[in-house]
Enzyme design. Structure first.
Site, PDB file in Angstrom:
ATOM      1  N   THR A 102      22.206   9.508  29.767  1.00 37.70           N
ATOM      2  CA  THR A 102      22.291   8.198  29.117  1.00 37.70           C
ATOM      3  C   THR A 102      23.724   7.681  29.249  1.00 37.70           C
ATOM      4  O   THR A 102      24.688   8.444  29.114  1.00 37.70           O
ATOM      5  CB  THR A 102      21.914   8.353  27.620  1.00 37.70           C
ATOM      6  OG1 THR A 102      20.633   8.978  27.556  1.00 37.70           O
ATOM      7  CG2 THR A 102      21.856   7.019  26.930  1.00 37.70           C
ATOM      8  N   SER A 139      15.073  12.863  40.845  1.00 39.54           N
ATOM      9  CA  SER A 139      15.609  12.611  39.503  1.00 39.54           C
ATOM     10  C   SER A 139      14.667  11.666  38.767  1.00 39.54           C
ATOM     11  O   SER A 139      13.935  10.899  39.388  1.00 39.54           O
ATOM     12  CB  SER A 139      16.977  11.918  39.595  1.00 39.54           C
ATOM     13  OG  SER A 139      17.932  12.755  40.182  1.00 39.54           O
ATOM     14  N   GLU A 176       9.638  14.884  38.932  1.00 38.35           N
ATOM     15  CA  GLU A 176       9.347  16.298  38.666  1.00 38.35           C
ATOM     16  C   GLU A 176       8.858  16.461  37.226  1.00 38.35           C
ATOM     17  O   GLU A 176       9.456  15.944  36.312  1.00 38.35           O
ATOM     18  CB  GLU A 176      10.616  17.128  38.903  1.00 38.35           C
ATOM     19  CG  GLU A 176      10.399  18.601  38.758  1.00 38.35           C
ATOM     20  CD  GLU A 176       9.163  19.067  39.511  1.00 38.35           C
ATOM     21  OE1 GLU A 176       9.105  18.931  40.731  1.00 38.35           O
ATOM     22  OE2 GLU A 176       8.209  19.550  38.853  1.00 38.35           O
ATOM     23  N   PHE A 177       7.758  17.198  37.070  1.00 37.31           N
ATOM     24  CA  PHE A 177       7.167  17.372  35.740  1.00 37.31           C
ATOM     25  C   PHE A 177       7.385  18.776  35.185  1.00 37.31           C
ATOM     26  O   PHE A 177       6.803  19.119  34.153  1.00 37.31           O
ATOM     27  CB  PHE A 177       5.667  17.059  35.786  1.00 37.31           C
ATOM     28  CG  PHE A 177       5.375  15.604  36.067  1.00 37.31           C
ATOM     29  CD1 PHE A 177       5.420  14.664  35.050  1.00 37.31           C
ATOM     30  CD2 PHE A 177       5.081  15.179  37.346  1.00 37.31           C
ATOM     31  CE1 PHE A 177       5.176  13.314  35.300  1.00 37.31           C
ATOM     32  CE2 PHE A 177       4.825  13.834  37.624  1.00 37.31           C
ATOM     33  CZ  PHE A 177       4.867  12.904  36.597  1.00 37.31           C
ATOM     34  N   LYS A 231       6.538   8.777  35.064  1.00 34.77           N
ATOM     35  CA  LYS A 231       7.390   9.902  34.637  1.00 34.77           C
ATOM     36  C   LYS A 231       7.964   9.637  33.239  1.00 34.77           C
ATOM     37  O   LYS A 231       7.895  10.492  32.351  1.00 34.77           O
ATOM     38  CB  LYS A 231       8.505  10.106  35.660  1.00 34.77           C
ATOM     39  CG  LYS A 231       9.536  11.127  35.262  1.00 34.77           C
ATOM     40  CD  LYS A 231       8.972  12.517  35.108  1.00 34.77           C
ATOM     41  CE  LYS A 231       9.875  13.385  34.262  1.00 34.77           C
ATOM     42  NZ  LYS A 231       9.356  14.702  34.007  1.00 34.77           N
ATOM     43  N   CYS A 287      15.668  15.875  28.640  1.00 33.66           N
ATOM     44  CA  CYS A 287      14.795  14.800  29.131  1.00 33.66           C
ATOM     45  C   CYS A 287      14.244  13.859  28.061  1.00 33.66           C
ATOM     46  O   CYS A 287      14.338  12.643  28.213  1.00 33.66           O
ATOM     47  CB  CYS A 287      13.628  15.409  29.899  1.00 33.66           C
ATOM     48  SG  CYS A 287      14.175  16.241  31.393  1.00 33.66           S
TER      49      CYS A 287
HETATM   50  P1  NAD Z   1      21.657  19.072  36.260  1.00 37.75           P
HETATM   51  O1  NAD Z   1      22.785  18.420  35.559  1.00 37.75           O
HETATM   52  O2  NAD Z   1      21.280  20.471  35.895  1.00 37.75           O
HETATM   53  O3  NAD Z   1      21.941  19.078  37.847  1.00 37.75           O
HETATM   54  C1  NAD Z   1      22.405  17.975  38.558  1.00 37.75           C
HETATM   55  C2  NAD Z   1      23.377  18.458  39.634  1.00 37.75           C
HETATM   56  O4  NAD Z   1      23.686  17.356  40.501  1.00 37.75           O
HETATM   57  C3  NAD Z   1      24.726  18.972  39.102  1.00 37.75           C
HETATM   58  O5  NAD Z   1      24.912  20.309  39.504  1.00 37.75           O
HETATM   59  C4  NAD Z   1      25.757  18.023  39.727  1.00 37.75           C
HETATM   60  O6  NAD Z   1      26.982  18.659  40.070  1.00 37.75           O
HETATM   61  C5  NAD Z   1      25.030  17.530  40.965  1.00 37.75           C
HETATM   62  N1  NAD Z   1      25.538  16.257  41.504  1.00 37.75           N
HETATM   63  C6  NAD Z   1      25.759  15.089  40.847  1.00 37.75           C
HETATM   64  N2  NAD Z   1      26.173  14.134  41.720  1.00 37.75           N
HETATM   65  C7  NAD Z   1      26.228  14.710  42.950  1.00 37.75           C
HETATM   66  C8  NAD Z   1      26.566  14.233  44.255  1.00 37.75           C
HETATM   67  N3  NAD Z   1      26.921  12.959  44.455  1.00 37.75           N
HETATM   68  N4  NAD Z   1      26.500  15.101  45.286  1.00 37.75           N
HETATM   69  C9  NAD Z   1      26.130  16.390  45.092  1.00 37.75           C
HETATM   70  N5  NAD Z   1      25.781  16.881  43.888  1.00 37.75           N
HETATM   71  C10 NAD Z   1      25.828  16.064  42.824  1.00 37.75           C
HETATM   72  O7  NAD Z   1      20.406  18.105  36.085  1.00 37.75           O
HETATM   73  P2  NAD Z   1      18.832  18.519  36.082  1.00 37.75           P
HETATM   74  O8  NAD Z   1      18.437  19.040  34.751  1.00 37.75           O
HETATM   75  O9  NAD Z   1      18.561  19.317  37.297  1.00 37.75           O
HETATM   76  O10 NAD Z   1      18.164  17.088  36.211  1.00 37.75           O
HETATM   77  C11 NAD Z   1      18.208  16.349  37.414  1.00 37.75           C
HETATM   78  C12 NAD Z   1      17.261  15.177  37.296  1.00 37.75           C
HETATM   79  O11 NAD Z   1      15.910  15.661  37.122  1.00 37.75           O
HETATM   80  C13 NAD Z   1      17.513  14.266  36.097  1.00 37.75           C
HETATM   81  O12 NAD Z   1      17.229  12.941  36.467  1.00 37.75           O
HETATM   82  C14 NAD Z   1      16.501  14.728  35.073  1.00 37.75           C
HETATM   83  O13 NAD Z   1      16.124  13.716  34.174  1.00 37.75           O
HETATM   84  C15 NAD Z   1      15.317  15.115  35.937  1.00 37.75           C
HETATM   85  N6  NAD Z   1      14.424  16.130  35.367  1.00 37.75           N
HETATM   86  C16 NAD Z   1      14.933  17.195  34.695  1.00 37.75           C
HETATM   87  C17 NAD Z   1      14.060  18.170  34.205  1.00 37.75           C
HETATM   88  C18 NAD Z   1      14.596  19.360  33.458  1.00 37.75           C
HETATM   89  O14 NAD Z   1      13.774  20.097  32.905  1.00 37.75           O
HETATM   90  N7  NAD Z   1      15.881  19.614  33.415  1.00 37.75           N
HETATM   91  C19 NAD Z   1      12.685  18.071  34.424  1.00 37.75           C
HETATM   92  C20 NAD Z   1      12.208  16.976  35.138  1.00 37.75           C
HETATM   93  C21 NAD Z   1      13.086  16.010  35.616  1.00 37.75           C
HETATM   94  C1  UDX Z   2       9.897  18.239  29.280  1.00 37.86           C
HETATM   95  C2  UDX Z   2       8.478  17.963  29.814  1.00 37.86           C
HETATM   96  O1  UDX Z   2       7.554  18.870  29.179  1.00 37.86           O
HETATM   97  C3  UDX Z   2       8.439  18.154  31.319  1.00 37.86           C
HETATM   98  O2  UDX Z   2       7.161  17.789  31.825  1.00 37.86           O
HETATM   99  C4  UDX Z   2       9.499  17.262  31.950  1.00 37.86           C
HETATM  100  O3  UDX Z   2       9.517  17.424  33.342  1.00 37.86           O
HETATM  101  C5  UDX Z   2      10.859  17.570  31.384  1.00 37.86           C
HETATM  102  O4  UDX Z   2      10.833  17.422  29.948  1.00 37.86           O
HETATM  103  P1  UDX Z   2      11.287  20.427  28.742  1.00 37.86           P
HETATM  104  O5  UDX Z   2      12.176  19.488  27.987  1.00 37.86           O
HETATM  105  O6  UDX Z   2      11.898  21.352  29.707  1.00 37.86           O
HETATM  106  O7  UDX Z   2      10.160  19.608  29.534  1.00 37.86           O
HETATM  107  O8  UDX Z   2      10.470  21.348  27.688  1.00 37.86           O
HETATM  108  P2  UDX Z   2       9.213  21.076  26.741  1.00 37.86           P
HETATM  109  O9  UDX Z   2       8.360  22.265  26.788  1.00 37.86           O
HETATM  110  O10 UDX Z   2       8.580  19.785  26.986  1.00 37.86           O
HETATM  111  O11 UDX Z   2       9.883  21.059  25.298  1.00 37.86           O
HETATM  112  C6  UDX Z   2      10.755  20.004  24.889  1.00 37.86           C
HETATM  113  C7  UDX Z   2      11.150  20.198  23.434  1.00 37.86           C
HETATM  114  O12 UDX Z   2      10.019  20.006  22.580  1.00 37.86           O
HETATM  115  C8  UDX Z   2      11.655  21.612  23.112  1.00 37.86           C
HETATM  116  O13 UDX Z   2      12.723  21.530  22.212  1.00 37.86           O
HETATM  117  C9  UDX Z   2      10.460  22.288  22.481  1.00 37.86           C
HETATM  118  O14 UDX Z   2      10.817  23.336  21.606  1.00 37.86           O
HETATM  119  C10 UDX Z   2       9.853  21.116  21.714  1.00 37.86           C
HETATM  120  N1  UDX Z   2       8.417  21.297  21.430  1.00 37.86           N
HETATM  121  C11 UDX Z   2       7.515  21.387  22.441  1.00 37.86           C
HETATM  122  C12 UDX Z   2       7.987  21.340  20.101  1.00 37.86           C
HETATM  123  O15 UDX Z   2       8.801  21.249  19.162  1.00 37.86           O
HETATM  124  N2  UDX Z   2       6.644  21.467  19.863  1.00 37.86           N
HETATM  125  C13 UDX Z   2       5.716  21.549  20.845  1.00 37.86           C
HETATM  126  O16 UDX Z   2       4.526  21.651  20.535  1.00 37.86           O
HETATM  127  C14 UDX Z   2       6.163  21.511  22.187  1.00 37.86           C
END
Ligand code: NAD
Ligand code: UDX
Length: 488
Positions: A102, A139, A176-177, A231, A287
């Site tokens: 954000t 992303s 990605e989910f 998403k 997320c």
């Molecule tokens: P993260 O912060 O763990 O990883 C992002 C990486 O990108 C960092 O290592 C950073 O150094 C690198 N980076 C940034 N700018 C760059 C550039 N210009 N060149 C090369 N590397 C660069 O983030 P994340 O949790 O992997 O999330 C990535 C995206 O996926 C976000 O948009 C997020 O909302 C989405 N997403 C996350 C999850 C999750 O569970 N974490 C699930 C679904 C979708």
């Molecule tokens: C979420 C979405 O599930 C996933 O599809 C998306 O790609 C990324 O965001 P994540 O945040 O990794 O995944 O975990 P999730 O299992 O969704 O849990 C999110 C938060 O909700 C956690 O703090 C978890 O403890 C909480 N949660 C989840 C509850 O408090 N109660 C529930 O029943 C389920």
């Protein structure tokens, strides 16, 4: 495992961003598609070094099963590197998997996504790509971001029109989910794979990669905007369920109902379903909050304030609920935490991850520190250095802050960390369970209670411990959403 798809036109993949999504996702792609060379690149050298180190227990992301997948594919067709330029130049397909937090200042601060890293990637691809390249948004992005990426790529296309090495691009959305803690299973057996785009050729090129392990009927094709919006909507719906059940949990506590019984009763209605109805300390993770606030920003931007307010309520309820838990702890401990010891079990935002982004533990621990509490914190996967960053407060080891069991009347909140559950609980006035790690459900309460200071409390914000065992050890007990415990 199926035979690798030989008809895939994609031979070289580059993924920009080696984080929680890029690392595990590409590890699974490489594992399932041995004929494709996968390079995961990042500007963070330390992160790349961690992906490359021999000790697989020290990968930068903790996910059950990730070590095995990485061990099969790494240095066969999976590579981690900081050579962003080289990997883009070789790639037929570039995934953008960078952070989209954000915005903290400027237009849309506090709600809109900060797209500076995505934009930087688009410019890098525009500069270094060779020939035809499919650019995939992995992303989570606001609706119509693909247009921004396309504009940047098209500008490059125009300026290189007369070069011998002129490049062409297609942009796809492929959100990605995966959920953390179950990322490998989610990637290997997804509920669906969503691909949004305009060019059916590009869509099928990406689909052919997934077809190596995902059944065709689970691969959904949509237009690019639907894919981006789906998403954000999926996360908003999931988070909404958690705020809904936590709001009912508060009502249960006030009325003598038990939220787990209510959840079971409503979850058996096939229209509602039983998942995501666990009351807890509030949702955390990188997320949910970010993506809902993004939806709120978009709704206001498009002149839909009622829609924005509806979704904003989900986040507001979550924040209120986190503070409600800390207020409740203070109230039960006679209205003051000055000099009192509170053991916090679990700092990660959920079990089976080392991620603390937006974990409820941050808000709750900060509230307790403000009240002068002396916190002892345990988490099996989170490092104390990360907790110090999250709390904005250095760790103070017990010898300096307080004696083994004594409690003074200091008004300064402090915290320290231990890898031993028994150590953090020793001398505590209360134990607060914030993450549903399995080991917390196995605690021997008779043993733990011997070293606590009476009258000692157990606050179970995850509803994972056996209440009878806690009570029979002579401890006082509160569990989230359990009104029957309140009237006991
Ligand atoms: P993260 O912060 O763990 O990883 C992002 C990486 O990108 C960092 O290592 C950073 O150094 C690198 N980076 C940034 N700018 C760059 C550039 N210009 N060149 C090369 N590397 C660069 O983030 P994340 O949790 O992997 O999330 C990535 C995206 O996926 C976000 O948009 C997020 O909302 C989405 N997403 C996350 C999850 C999750 O569970 N974490 C699930 C679904 C979708
Ligand atoms: C979420 C979405 O599930 C996933 O599809 C998306 O790609 C990324 O965001 P994540 O945040 O990794 O995944 O975990 P999730 O299992 O969704 O849990 C999110 C938060 O909700 C956690 O703090 C978890 O403890 C909480 N949660 C989840 C509850 O408090 N109660 C529930 O029943 C389920």
């Amino acid at each position: 495992m199926r035979e690798p798809e030989a008809n895939s036109v994609i031979r070289n993949i580059c993924c920009i961003g080696a984080g929680y999504v890029g690392g595990p996702t590409m590890a699974v792609v490489a594992d399932r598609c041995p004929l494709i060379q996968v390079k995961v690149v990042d500007i963070n050298q330390k992160r790349i070094d961690a992906w490359n180190q021999n000790d697989l227990s020290k990968l930068p992301v903790y996910e059950p099963g990730l070590d095995l997948v990485v061990s099969r594919a790494r240095n066969r067709n999976l590579y981690f590197s900081v050579d962003v330029q080289g990997a883009i130049a070789e790639a037929d397909m570039v995934f953008i998997s960078v952070n989209t937090p954000t915005k903290t200042k400027g237009l849309g601060a506090g709600k809109a996504s900060d797209l500076r890293w995505v934009e930087a990637c688009a410019r890098q691809v525009a500069n270094f790509a060779q020939g035809h390249t499919i650019v995939v948004e992995k992303s989570t992005l606001p609706v119509r971001t693909a247009e921004v990426i396309k504009t940047i790529l098209e500008a490059a296309q125009t300026s290189h029109q007369n070069d011998s090495n002129s490049s062409t691009f297609e942009v796809l959305s492929n959100p990605e989910f995966l959920a953390e803690g179950s990322a490998i299973k989610d990637l290997e057996e997804p509920d669906r794979v969503l691909i949004g785009g305009e060019s059916s050729e590009a869509i099928e090129a990406l689909a052919s990669i997934y077809k190596n392990w995902v059944p065709e009927q689970k691969i959904l094709r949509t237009n690019i905007w639907s894919s981006e919006l789906a998403k954000l909507t999926a996360n908003a719906f999931l988070a909404q369920r958690i705020s809904s059940i936590n709001s009912i949990g508060a009502l249960c506590e006030a009325t003598g109902a038990d939220v787990r019984e209510v959840a079971r009763a409503i979850g058996t209605d096939s229209r509602i379903g039983s998942k995501f109805l666990d009351a807890g300390p509030g949702f955390g993770g990188s997320c949910f909050k970010k993506d809902i606030l993004n939806l709120v920003y978009l709704s206001r931007h498009f002149g839909l304030p009622e829609v924005a307010d509806f979704w904003e309520g989900v986040v507001e309820l979550n924040t209120w609920h986190q503070h409600r838990i800390s207020r409740l702890v203070v109230k039960k401990l006679f209205g003051t935490l000055s000099g009192k010891r509170v053991a916090i079990l679990g700092f990660a935002f959920k079990a089976n991850t080392n991620d603390t982004r937006e974990t409820s533990a941050i808000n709750i621990a900060k509230d307790l520190l403000d009240e002068g509490a002396l916190l002892s914190i345990h988490d099996p996967k989170v490092a104390p250095a990360q907790i110090a960053l999250d709390l904005g407060l250095e760790e103070m080891k017990p010898s300096k802050s307080f004696g083994s069991k004594s409690s003074g009347t200091s008004n300064e909140g402090t915290w320290w960390f231990s890898e031993e559950i028994s150590e953090v609980c020793s001398g505590a006035d209360a134990i607060l369970i914030l993450t549903e790690w399995y080991q917390y459900s196995q605690i021997n309460w008779i043993e733990i209670s011997k070293n606590m200071r009476n009258p000692a409390w157990v606050f179970d914000a995850r509803s994972i411990v056996n209440s009878e065992k806690v009570l029979s050890a002579g401890l006082q007990f509160w569990r989230v959403g359990d009104g029957s415990a309140e009237v006991r």
